[in-house]
Design a protein around this motif. Structure first.
Motif, PDB file in Angstrom:
ATOM      1  N   ILE A 113       0.836  -1.203   0.000  1.00  0.00           N
ATOM      2  CA  ILE A 113       0.000   0.000   0.000  1.00  0.00           C
ATOM      3  C   ILE A 113       0.873   1.256   0.000  1.00  0.00           C
ATOM      4  O   ILE A 113       0.597   2.213  -0.731  1.00  0.00           O
ATOM      5  CB  ILE A 113      -0.968  -0.013   1.196  1.00  0.00           C
ATOM      6  CG1 ILE A 113      -2.019  -1.110   1.000  1.00  0.00           C
ATOM      7  CG2 ILE A 113      -1.633   1.343   1.387  1.00  0.00           C
ATOM      8  CD1 ILE A 113      -2.843  -1.426   2.234  1.00  0.00           C
ATOM      9  N   SER A 114       1.935   1.235   0.780  1.00  0.00           N
ATOM     10  CA  SER A 114       2.845   2.383   0.840  1.00  0.00           C
ATOM     11  C   SER A 114       3.510   2.634  -0.509  1.00  0.00           C
ATOM     12  O   SER A 114       3.563   3.776  -0.990  1.00  0.00           O
ATOM     13  CB  SER A 114       3.926   2.151   1.899  1.00  0.00           C
ATOM     14  OG  SER A 114       3.354   1.961   3.160  1.00  0.00           O
ATOM     15  N   THR A 117       0.987   3.806  -3.303  1.00  0.00           N
ATOM     16  CA  THR A 117       0.647   5.224  -3.134  1.00  0.00           C
ATOM     17  C   THR A 117       1.781   6.115  -3.648  1.00  0.00           C
ATOM     18  O   THR A 117       1.548   7.068  -4.403  1.00  0.00           O
ATOM     19  CB  THR A 117       0.348   5.533  -1.658  1.00  0.00           C
ATOM     20  OG1 THR A 117      -0.727   4.698  -1.223  1.00  0.00           O
ATOM     21  CG2 THR A 117      -0.018   6.994  -1.467  1.00  0.00           C
ATOM     22  N   TRP A 118       3.000   5.793  -3.260  1.00  0.00           N
ATOM     23  CA  TRP A 118       4.179   6.525  -3.744  1.00  0.00           C
ATOM     24  C   TRP A 118       4.226   6.502  -5.272  1.00  0.00           C
ATOM     25  O   TRP A 118       4.387   7.529  -5.921  1.00  0.00           O
ATOM     26  CB  TRP A 118       5.445   5.915  -3.136  1.00  0.00           C
ATOM     27  CG  TRP A 118       6.715   6.238  -3.860  1.00  0.00           C
ATOM     28  CD1 TRP A 118       7.385   5.429  -4.734  1.00  0.00           C
ATOM     29  CD2 TRP A 118       7.459   7.459  -3.798  1.00  0.00           C
ATOM     30  NE1 TRP A 118       8.505   6.064  -5.201  1.00  0.00           N
ATOM     31  CE2 TRP A 118       8.579   7.321  -4.644  1.00  0.00           C
ATOM     32  CE3 TRP A 118       7.296   8.655  -3.101  1.00  0.00           C
ATOM     33  CZ2 TRP A 118       9.516   8.324  -4.825  1.00  0.00           C
ATOM     34  CZ3 TRP A 118       8.249   9.654  -3.282  1.00  0.00           C
ATOM     35  CH2 TRP A 118       9.344   9.488  -4.134  1.00  0.00           C
TER      36      TRP A 118
END
Length: 130
Positions: A113-114, A117-118
């Motif tokens: 998820i991190s 998003t990035w």
């Protein structure tokens, strides 16, 4: 309307990439006996080729070819984005598993998820833009 379709395509590619990444991580840990951060890192590397090609030719492709960033430029920018994403993934995996004692698959989900998003932000505003 194009932005909505781009976000949908990005989501589809993201889900497919996440499934590949989680699958490689699972197989690496459960069947190959690899440490979770190493298995995750291998999965990440395999996914970057799939992800770049799908985004270049489908998600961010200009149907008329007018604003398409040349492969060399997009690939270089993508490489910078991926190196940063790789570091984010490894840091989240290490912190989640070793500092927070989370299960490696839960930690991998947070890492995915991190990184997704990035990647969305950087891809939309820099990697594939003229």
């Amino acid at each position: 309307m194009e932005l909505i379709f781009r976000l949908m395509r990005y989501g589809i590619v993201g889900v497919l990439t996440a499934v590949i990444h989680l699958g490689v991580t699972y197989v690496g840990v459960e069947h190959a006996g690899l440490e979770s951060t190493l298995a995750s890192s291998i999965g990440f590397i395999l996914c970057i080729v799939f992800n770049y090609l799908m985004h270049y030719h489908w998600t961010f492709a200009d149907p008329e070819g007018n604003d398409q960033v040349p492969h060399g430029q997009a690939l270089l920018r993508y490489g910078v984005m991926v190196v940063c994403g790789f570091l984010i993934n490894a840091l989240v995996m290490y912190a989640g598993v070793h500092w927070l004692s989370w299960h490696y698959l839960v930690t991998q989900l947070v890492a995915v998820i991190s990184v997704v998003t990035w990647n969305l932000v950087v891809s939309n505003f820099w990697v594939y833009r003229q």
